[in-house]
Design a protein around this motif. Structure first.
Motif, mmCIF file in Angstrom:
data_model
loop_
_atom_site.group_PDB
_atom_site.id
_atom_site.type_symbol
_atom_site.label_atom_id
_atom_site.label_comp_id
_atom_site.label_asym_id
_atom_site.label_seq_id
_atom_site.Cartn_x
_atom_site.Cartn_y
_atom_site.Cartn_z
ATOM 1 N N THR A 1 3.695 -1.081 3.777
ATOM 2 C CA THR A 1 3.561 0.324 3.397
ATOM 3 C C THR A 1 4.848 1.079 3.726
ATOM 4 O O THR A 1 5.676 0.601 4.506
ATOM 5 N N PRO A 2 4.994 2.292 3.190
ATOM 6 C CA PRO A 2 6.048 3.149 3.706
ATOM 7 C C PRO A 2 5.769 3.427 5.190
ATOM 8 O O PRO A 2 4.630 3.300 5.643
ATOM 9 N N GLY B 1 0.797 -1.215 0.000
ATOM 10 C CA GLY B 1 0.000 0.000 0.000
ATOM 11 C C GLY B 1 0.830 1.266 0.000
ATOM 12 O O GLY B 1 1.995 1.264 0.415
ATOM 13 N N THR B 2 0.223 2.345 -0.494
ATOM 14 C CA THR B 2 0.860 3.662 -0.484
ATOM 15 C C THR B 2 -0.105 4.680 0.112
ATOM 16 O O THR B 2 -1.317 4.452 0.168
ATOM 17 N N TYR B 3 0.451 5.795 0.557
ATOM 18 C CA TYR B 3 -0.338 6.891 1.127
ATOM 19 C C TYR B 3 -0.310 8.086 0.179
ATOM 20 O O TYR B 3 0.578 8.185 -0.675
ATOM 21 N N THR B 4 -1.242 9.010 0.359
ATOM 22 C CA THR B 4 -1.246 10.198 -0.503
ATOM 23 C C THR B 4 0.032 11.012 -0.311
ATOM 24 O O THR B 4 0.534 11.593 -1.272
ATOM 25 N N ASP B 5 0.563 11.044 0.910
ATOM 26 C CA ASP B 5 1.795 11.802 1.161
ATOM 27 C C ASP B 5 3.057 10.960 0.934
ATOM 28 O O ASP B 5 4.165 11.491 0.938
ATOM 29 N N LEU B 6 2.909 9.661 0.758
ATOM 30 C CA LEU B 6 4.020 8.740 0.501
ATOM 31 C C LEU B 6 3.602 7.815 -0.648
ATOM 32 O O LEU B 6 3.225 6.659 -0.436
ATOM 33 N N ILE C 1 -5.685 0.000 8.398
ATOM 34 C CA ILE C 1 -6.569 -1.169 8.346
ATOM 35 C C ILE C 1 -7.876 -0.810 7.654
ATOM 36 O O ILE C 1 -8.330 -1.519 6.746
ATOM 37 N N ASP C 2 -8.477 0.298 8.070
ATOM 38 C CA ASP C 2 -9.741 0.726 7.458
ATOM 39 C C ASP C 2 -9.581 0.960 5.958
ATOM 40 O O ASP C 2 -10.424 0.532 5.159
ATOM 41 N N ALA C 3 -8.489 1.625 5.564
ATOM 42 C CA ALA C 3 -8.261 1.920 4.149
ATOM 43 C C ALA C 3 -8.026 0.639 3.348
ATOM 44 O O ALA C 3 -8.536 0.498 2.222
ATOM 45 N N VAL C 4 -7.265 -0.312 3.907
ATOM 46 C CA VAL C 4 -7.014 -1.584 3.221
ATOM 47 C C VAL C 4 -8.319 -2.352 3.053
ATOM 48 O O VAL C 4 -8.597 -2.905 1.980
ATOM 49 N N ALA D 1 -3.247 2.230 -3.797
ATOM 50 C CA ALA D 1 -3.239 3.576 -3.217
ATOM 51 C C ALA D 1 -4.328 3.594 -2.149
ATOM 52 O O ALA D 1 -5.503 3.416 -2.458
ATOM 53 N N LEU D 2 -3.913 3.758 -0.896
ATOM 54 C CA LEU D 2 -4.874 3.669 0.209
ATOM 55 C C LEU D 2 -5.760 4.906 0.345
ATOM 56 O O LEU D 2 -6.768 4.872 1.052
#
Length: 185
Positions: free
Chosen positions: A131-132, A42-47, A107-110, A91-92
């Motif tokens: 994830t990062p 997974g990835t984050y919007t900021d990462l 967890i919620d995003a996944v 992309a989470l």
């Protein structure tokens, strides 16, 4: 619980029978229990960059040596094995720094991403979120104790062989937490 006298024949004691099979109280062990692992890269919007290549991850999960599978099989004396499926990168859709509890938010995003893709994470014993490090954190992994979810940013794959072992040991350790094991004092 049946007990076996120490003078009983070797093949009737718990351990390895004369033919090399696992035995417990004289009955062959039915084979390893298989723990199903889902790995979500997974990835984050900021990462937005994943922590590594999802395609190269299988040797660390189920390879013949130095993998999570080989570690679990060795430590359980063949009674537990693992199978794995890798998903992603996904992309989470969340910022890793936007919440105090990035673990629960991840967890919620996944779960939301899995549902939108028709993936049933409920059919897995362990869900590893690779994830990062959220918000630049300095930890390597977290695991619910007991539970299902693990989040790691352990560095694998890499060109350095020791990274495979680092990833496998870290995730195996967190799987122990999922199964209810805590740190020793």
């Amino acid at each position: 619980v049946d007990t076996i006298a120490p003078e009983a024949a070797p093949e009737a004691r718990a351990g390895t029978g004369t033919d090399g099979t696992n035995v417990l109280a004289g009955t062959p062990w039915p084979g390893p229990a298989v723990r199903r692992i889902a790995v979500v890269v997974g990835t984050y919007t900021d990462l937005p960059q994943p922590p590594g290549s999802a395609g190269g991850l299988m040797p660390a999960l189920t390879g013949p040596t130095g993998s999570i599978k080989s570690l679990i099989e060795a430590s359980s004396r063949g009674r537990v094995s693992v199978s794995a499926t890798v998903f992603g990168p996904w992309a989470l859709g969340i910022d890793s720094c936007a919440t105090i509890d990035a673990f629960s938010a991840s967890i919620d995003a996944v779960e939301q991403q899995a549902e939108s893709r028709g993936v049933s994470l409920a059919s897995y014993d362990h869900v590893i979120m690779w994830t990062p490090a959220p918000c630049g954190g300095s930890w390597t992994a977290l695991g619910e104790a007991p539970g299902t979810y693990i989040q790691t940013n352990a560095p694998y794959p890499d060109t350095v062989e020791s990274r495979l072992h680092e990833f496998a040991w870290t995730v195996s350790h967190e799987m122990g937490h999922n199964m209810g094991l805590l740190h020793a004092n």
